[in-house]
Scaffold this motif. Sequence first.
Motif, PDB file in Angstrom:
ATOM      1  N   GLN A   1      30.758  22.767 -23.149  1.00  0.00           N
ATOM      2  CA  GLN A   1      30.188  23.944 -22.685  1.00  0.00           C
ATOM      3  C   GLN A   1      29.202  24.310 -23.444  1.00  0.00           C
ATOM      4  O   GLN A   1      29.533  23.982 -24.651  1.00  0.00           O
ATOM      5  CB  GLN A   1      31.264  24.605 -23.178  1.00  0.00           C
ATOM      6  N   VAL A   2      28.442  24.945 -23.482  1.00  0.00           N
ATOM      7  CA  VAL A   2      27.542  25.223 -24.429  1.00  0.00           C
ATOM      8  C   VAL A   2      27.132  26.299 -24.351  1.00  0.00           C
ATOM      9  O   VAL A   2      26.632  27.297 -23.108  1.00  0.00           O
ATOM     10  CB  VAL A   2      25.987  24.224 -24.112  1.00  0.00           C
ATOM     11  N   HIS A   3      27.493  27.552 -25.297  1.00  0.00           N
ATOM     12  CA  HIS A   3      27.000  28.728 -25.586  1.00  0.00           C
ATOM     13  C   HIS A   3      25.272  29.339 -26.007  1.00  0.00           C
ATOM     14  O   HIS A   3      25.358  28.660 -27.388  1.00  0.00           O
ATOM     15  CB  HIS A   3      27.693  29.233 -25.984  1.00  0.00           C
ATOM     16  N   LEU A   4      24.278  29.421 -25.373  1.00  0.00           N
ATOM     17  CA  LEU A   4      23.193  30.169 -25.904  1.00  0.00           C
ATOM     18  C   LEU A   4      22.844  31.495 -25.936  1.00  0.00           C
ATOM     19  O   LEU A   4      23.015  31.920 -25.139  1.00  0.00           O
ATOM     20  CB  LEU A   4      22.005  30.074 -24.480  1.00  0.00           C
ATOM     21  N   VAL A   5      22.078  31.784 -26.906  1.00  0.00           N
ATOM     22  CA  VAL A   5      22.341  32.963 -27.178  1.00  0.00           C
ATOM     23  C   VAL A   5      20.230  33.588 -27.634  1.00  0.00           C
ATOM     24  O   VAL A   5      20.189  33.049 -28.507  1.00  0.00           O
ATOM     25  CB  VAL A   5      22.852  34.047 -28.142  1.00  0.00           C
ATOM     26  N   GLY A  26      28.346  24.566 -29.128  1.00  0.00           N
ATOM     27  CA  GLY A  26      29.548  23.993 -28.486  1.00  0.00           C
ATOM     28  C   GLY A  26      29.306  22.685 -27.846  1.00  0.00           C
ATOM     29  O   GLY A  26      30.555  22.073 -27.228  1.00  0.00           O
ATOM     30  N   ARG A  27      27.623  22.177 -28.285  1.00  0.00           N
ATOM     31  CA  ARG A  27      27.518  20.649 -27.636  1.00  0.00           C
ATOM     32  C   ARG A  27      27.191  20.518 -28.633  1.00  0.00           C
ATOM     33  O   ARG A  27      26.170  21.295 -29.842  1.00  0.00           O
ATOM     34  CB  ARG A  27      27.022  20.902 -26.179  1.00  0.00           C
ATOM     35  N   TYR A  94      12.917  36.543 -20.166  1.00  0.00           N
ATOM     36  CA  TYR A  94      13.041  35.407 -20.722  1.00  0.00           C
ATOM     37  C   TYR A  94      14.427  34.773 -21.567  1.00  0.00           C
ATOM     38  O   TYR A  94      15.391  35.228 -22.029  1.00  0.00           O
ATOM     39  CB  TYR A  94      12.228  35.001 -21.959  1.00  0.00           C
ATOM     40  N   TYR A  95      14.554  33.044 -20.320  1.00  0.00           N
ATOM     41  CA  TYR A  95      16.020  32.790 -20.319  1.00  0.00           C
ATOM     42  C   TYR A  95      15.952  31.567 -21.367  1.00  0.00           C
ATOM     43  O   TYR A  95      14.653  30.954 -20.959  1.00  0.00           O
ATOM     44  CB  TYR A  95      17.018  33.045 -19.238  1.00  0.00           C
ATOM     45  N   CYS A  96      16.567  31.320 -22.290  1.00  0.00           N
ATOM     46  CA  CYS A  96      16.521  29.798 -22.818  1.00  0.00           C
ATOM     47  C   CYS A  96      17.641  29.343 -21.541  1.00  0.00           C
ATOM     48  O   CYS A  96      18.570  29.489 -21.508  1.00  0.00           O
ATOM     49  CB  CYS A  96      17.828  30.796 -24.167  1.00  0.00           C
ATOM     50  N   ALA A  97      17.679  28.099 -21.666  1.00  0.00           N
ATOM     51  CA  ALA A  97      18.353  27.394 -20.962  1.00  0.00           C
ATOM     52  C   ALA A  97      18.330  25.626 -22.084  1.00  0.00           C
ATOM     53  O   ALA A  97      17.447  25.166 -22.526  1.00  0.00           O
ATOM     54  CB  ALA A  97      17.672  26.327 -19.302  1.00  0.00           C
ATOM     55  N   ALA A  98      19.663  25.274 -20.773  1.00  0.00           N
ATOM     56  CA  ALA A  98      19.350  23.545 -21.700  1.00  0.00           C
ATOM     57  C   ALA A  98      20.220  22.801 -20.282  1.00  0.00           C
ATOM     58  O   ALA A  98      20.927  22.859 -19.673  1.00  0.00           O
ATOM     59  CB  ALA A  98      21.089  24.297 -23.276  1.00  0.00           C
ATOM     60  N   SER A  99      20.031  21.618 -20.852  1.00  0.00           N
ATOM     61  CA  SER A  99      20.294  20.893 -19.874  1.00  0.00           C
ATOM     62  C   SER A  99      20.917  19.497 -20.237  1.00  0.00           C
ATOM     63  O   SER A  99      20.299  18.339 -21.631  1.00  0.00           O
ATOM     64  CB  SER A  99      19.422  19.675 -18.928  1.00  0.00           C
ATOM     65  N   SER A 100      22.268  18.801 -20.190  1.00  0.00           N
ATOM     66  CA  SER A 100      22.842  17.868 -20.677  1.00  0.00           C
ATOM     67  C   SER A 100      22.614  17.026 -20.189  1.00  0.00           C
ATOM     68  O   SER A 100      23.191  15.746 -20.913  1.00  0.00           O
ATOM     69  CB  SER A 100      24.690  18.988 -20.893  1.00  0.00           C
ATOM     70  N   TYR A 101      21.663  16.614 -19.145  1.00  0.00           N
ATOM     71  CA  TYR A 101      21.929  15.491 -17.993  1.00  0.00           C
ATOM     72  C   TYR A 101      20.239  15.189 -17.570  1.00  0.00           C
ATOM     73  O   TYR A 101      20.411  14.238 -17.779  1.00  0.00           O
ATOM     74  CB  TYR A 101      22.862  15.421 -16.963  1.00  0.00           C
ATOM     75  N   ALA A 102      19.779  15.437 -18.367  1.00  0.00           N
ATOM     76  CA  ALA A 102      18.268  15.628 -18.018  1.00  0.00           C
ATOM     77  C   ALA A 102      18.255  14.332 -19.353  1.00  0.00           C
ATOM     78  O   ALA A 102      18.575  14.755 -20.190  1.00  0.00           O
ATOM     79  CB  ALA A 102      17.065  16.589 -18.433  1.00  0.00           C
ATOM     80  N   PRO A 103      17.597  13.298 -18.855  1.00  0.00           N
ATOM     81  CA  PRO A 103      17.316  12.417 -19.881  1.00  0.00           C
ATOM     82  C   PRO A 103      15.579  12.571 -20.412  1.00  0.00           C
ATOM     83  O   PRO A 103      15.710  11.618 -21.868  1.00  0.00           O
ATOM     84  CB  PRO A 103      16.791  11.340 -18.506  1.00  0.00           C
ATOM     85  N   THR A 109      14.416  23.646 -12.687  1.00  0.00           N
ATOM     86  CA  THR A 109      15.175  24.680 -12.784  1.00  0.00           C
ATOM     87  C   THR A 109      16.536  23.938 -12.407  1.00  0.00           C
ATOM     88  O   THR A 109      17.803  24.596 -13.504  1.00  0.00           O
ATOM     89  CB  THR A 109      14.755  25.999 -12.151  1.00  0.00           C
ATOM     90  N   THR A 110      16.585  23.934 -11.498  1.00  0.00           N
ATOM     91  CA  THR A 110      17.688  23.276 -12.163  1.00  0.00           C
ATOM     92  C   THR A 110      18.716  22.014 -12.179  1.00  0.00           C
ATOM     93  O   THR A 110      19.565  21.803 -12.279  1.00  0.00           O
ATOM     94  CB  THR A 110      17.807  22.307  -9.563  1.00  0.00           C
ATOM     95  N   ALA A 111      17.767  21.431 -12.619  1.00  0.00           N
ATOM     96  CA  ALA A 111      18.010  20.038 -14.184  1.00  0.00           C
ATOM     97  C   ALA A 111      18.972  20.696 -15.494  1.00  0.00           C
ATOM     98  O   ALA A 111      20.078  20.176 -15.817  1.00  0.00           O
ATOM     99  CB  ALA A 111      16.995  19.334 -14.959  1.00  0.00           C
ATOM    100  N   TYR A 112      18.839  22.148 -15.695  1.00  0.00           N
ATOM    101  CA  TYR A 112      19.317  22.665 -16.243  1.00  0.00           C
ATOM    102  C   TYR A 112      20.901  23.839 -15.874  1.00  0.00           C
ATOM    103  O   TYR A 112      21.055  24.513 -15.036  1.00  0.00           O
ATOM    104  CB  TYR A 112      18.562  23.896 -16.986  1.00  0.00           C
ATOM    105  N   ASN A 113      21.755  23.415 -16.895  1.00  0.00           N
ATOM    106  CA  ASN A 113      23.085  24.024 -16.536  1.00  0.00           C
ATOM    107  C   ASN A 113      23.362  24.672 -17.072  1.00  0.00           C
ATOM    108  O   ASN A 113      24.926  25.011 -17.453  1.00  0.00           O
ATOM    109  CB  ASN A 113      24.351  22.781 -16.479  1.00  0.00           C
TER     110      ASN A 113
END
Length: 125
Positions: A1-5, A26-27, A94-103, A109-113
Amino acid sequence: QVHLVESGGGLVQAGGSLRLSCGASGRTFASLVMGWFRQAPGKEREFVATISQSGGITDYTDSVKGRFTISRDNAKNTVYLHMNSLEPEDTAVYYCAASSYAPVATTATTAYNYWGHGTQVTVSS
């Protein structure tokens, strides 16, 4: 799990600058592709910028190229969006996003979990 602020939003006049920050926990931050997105009233969320895990690769939507810069500090678990020459059309949450699986850095947008709650940026004319 990743928490973004996210932080750093606010009201600015056209032509001004802001720096958005996004802290992650968290990661292992250095393993994450990071991105910034925005959503204006009545519009869909759109991609703004992305940065690879090491910071060596970045990409931007055409409307912000030359004005916005994405960067990251893996030692501080933080990604930034430096915004210059702001225009009223940049007004959005404005939103921050993280992807744990994109290489690699990705605009999809769908790549960010993982997503933050957003920070409001308002640019007055």
